[in-house]
Design a protein around this motif. Structure first.
Motif, PDB file in Angstrom:
ATOM      1  N   LEU A  53       0.780  -1.021   0.153  1.00  0.00           N
ATOM      2  CA  LEU A  53      -0.061   0.103   0.222  1.00  0.00           C
ATOM      3  C   LEU A  53       0.851   1.217  -0.031  1.00  0.00           C
ATOM      4  O   LEU A  53       0.335   2.429   0.146  1.00  0.00           O
ATOM      5  N   VAL A  54       2.227   1.156  -0.084  1.00  0.00           N
ATOM      6  CA  VAL A  54       3.209   2.030  -0.123  1.00  0.00           C
ATOM      7  C   VAL A  54       2.868   3.150   0.963  1.00  0.00           C
ATOM      8  O   VAL A  54       2.978   4.349   0.784  1.00  0.00           O
ATOM      9  N   LEU A  55       3.057   2.354   2.029  1.00  0.00           N
ATOM     10  CA  LEU A  55       2.927   3.438   3.448  1.00  0.00           C
ATOM     11  C   LEU A  55       4.500   3.605   3.983  1.00  0.00           C
ATOM     12  O   LEU A  55       4.890   2.225   4.400  1.00  0.00           O
ATOM     13  N   ALA A  56       4.699   4.669   4.139  1.00  0.00           N
ATOM     14  CA  ALA A  56       6.120   4.903   4.814  1.00  0.00           C
ATOM     15  C   ALA A  56       5.969   4.972   5.988  1.00  0.00           C
ATOM     16  O   ALA A  56       7.183   4.777   6.995  1.00  0.00           O
ATOM     17  N   ILE A  95      -9.156  -0.185   3.217  1.00  0.00           N
ATOM     18  CA  ILE A  95      -8.638   0.230   1.971  1.00  0.00           C
ATOM     19  C   ILE A  95      -8.397  -0.887   0.792  1.00  0.00           C
ATOM     20  O   ILE A  95      -8.973  -0.935  -0.212  1.00  0.00           O
ATOM     21  N   MET A  96      -7.502  -1.749   1.314  1.00  0.00           N
ATOM     22  CA  MET A  96      -7.111  -3.002   0.424  1.00  0.00           C
ATOM     23  C   MET A  96      -8.658  -3.862   0.108  1.00  0.00           C
ATOM     24  O   MET A  96      -8.620  -4.195  -1.055  1.00  0.00           O
ATOM     25  N   ASN A  97      -9.505  -4.100   1.113  1.00  0.00           N
ATOM     26  CA  ASN A  97     -10.581  -4.849   0.644  1.00  0.00           C
ATOM     27  C   ASN A  97     -11.529  -4.151  -0.201  1.00  0.00           C
ATOM     28  O   ASN A  97     -11.935  -4.600  -1.254  1.00  0.00           O
ATOM     29  N   MET A 134      -6.965   3.246  -4.775  1.00  0.00           N
ATOM     30  CA  MET A 134      -6.108   2.651  -3.555  1.00  0.00           C
ATOM     31  C   MET A 134      -5.281   3.440  -3.003  1.00  0.00           C
ATOM     32  O   MET A 134      -5.111   3.957  -2.029  1.00  0.00           O
ATOM     33  N   VAL A 135      -4.270   3.863  -4.155  1.00  0.00           N
ATOM     34  CA  VAL A 135      -3.161   4.745  -3.824  1.00  0.00           C
ATOM     35  C   VAL A 135      -3.620   6.064  -3.094  1.00  0.00           C
ATOM     36  O   VAL A 135      -3.039   6.681  -2.250  1.00  0.00           O
ATOM     37  N   GLY A 136      -4.789   6.907  -3.580  1.00  0.00           N
ATOM     38  CA  GLY A 136      -5.196   7.981  -3.201  1.00  0.00           C
ATOM     39  C   GLY A 136      -5.681   7.910  -1.605  1.00  0.00           C
ATOM     40  O   GLY A 136      -5.199   8.855  -0.715  1.00  0.00           O
ATOM     41  N   GLU A 137      -6.244   6.963  -1.599  1.00  0.00           N
ATOM     42  CA  GLU A 137      -6.777   6.700   0.062  1.00  0.00           C
ATOM     43  C   GLU A 137      -5.644   6.134   0.888  1.00  0.00           C
ATOM     44  O   GLU A 137      -5.507   6.487   2.132  1.00  0.00           O
ATOM     45  N   VAL A 138      -4.665   5.726   0.414  1.00  0.00           N
ATOM     46  CA  VAL A 138      -3.387   5.140   1.081  1.00  0.00           C
ATOM     47  C   VAL A 138      -2.576   6.853   1.471  1.00  0.00           C
ATOM     48  O   VAL A 138      -2.324   6.874   2.638  1.00  0.00           O
ATOM     49  N   GLU A 162      -3.747 -10.190   6.832  1.00  0.00           N
ATOM     50  CA  GLU A 162      -2.996 -11.492   5.876  1.00  0.00           C
ATOM     51  C   GLU A 162      -4.154 -11.670   5.244  1.00  0.00           C
ATOM     52  O   GLU A 162      -3.854 -12.025   4.002  1.00  0.00           O
ATOM     53  N   GLU A 163      -5.232 -11.823   5.505  1.00  0.00           N
ATOM     54  CA  GLU A 163      -6.699 -12.324   4.483  1.00  0.00           C
ATOM     55  C   GLU A 163      -6.795 -11.320   3.393  1.00  0.00           C
ATOM     56  O   GLU A 163      -7.131 -11.577   2.364  1.00  0.00           O
ATOM     57  N   ALA A 164      -6.832  -9.987   3.903  1.00  0.00           N
ATOM     58  CA  ALA A 164      -6.805  -8.957   2.816  1.00  0.00           C
ATOM     59  C   ALA A 164      -5.966  -9.082   1.652  1.00  0.00           C
ATOM     60  O   ALA A 164      -6.211  -9.002   0.386  1.00  0.00           O
TER      61      ALA A 164
END
Length: 136
Positions: free
Chosen positions: A12-15, A37-39, A61-65, A99-101
């Motif tokens: 998700l590119v979270l730093a 977000i991933m779901n 997804m990137v915008g939400e992240v 993990e499931e997501a």
């Protein structure tokens, strides 16, 4: 387990640094926001029938992240400092959900890669989305 969740966050590119607080959230809440977000992205990918729809799902997804990072970067940084054993014990439900997501996301993404041919234009758009994600 901690490494798996951090890998999910990397997907998700979270730093996890340098964000400003909007309102205080717990580590658990931010972990579950990441899962949501991933779901949500996975749901959009499942419905995608064209390359443009796949790119759009990834872009959203990137915008939400990015928004999550901007609002709760301090909590994400705190999360990275939690020892693996403590995370497994204290946040077992959240780690399992992550993990499931991640598993479901990758499965759907692989199916879409097989089903939908990416045009050169869509490939370029996807590269732009991924590049914007790497700027976090």
């Amino acid at each position: 387990m901690k490494r798996l969740f951090i890998a999910l966050m990397a997907v998700l590119v979270l730093a996890g640094c340098g964000a400003q607080k909007e309102d205080k959230k717990t580590v658990s809440e931010v972990m579950m926001m990441t899962v949501e977000i991933m779901n949500s992205a996975t749901d959009k990918l499942e419905k995608a029938e064209t390359a443009d729809e796949v790119v759009e799902a990834m872009s959203v997804m990137v915008g939400e992240v990015k928004e999550l990072q901007n609002k709760y970067g301090d909590v994400l940084a705190e999360l990275q400092e939690i020892p693996e054993e403590e995370m497994a014990e204290k946040y077992a439900d959240e780690v399992a959900a992550a993990e499931e997501a991640a598993k479901r996301f990758y499965e759907v993404l692989l199916v879409k890669e097989q089903e939908i041919e990416m045009t050169p234009e869509a490939q370029e758009k996807m590269m732009q989305v991924l590049q914007s994600a790497s700027e976090l």
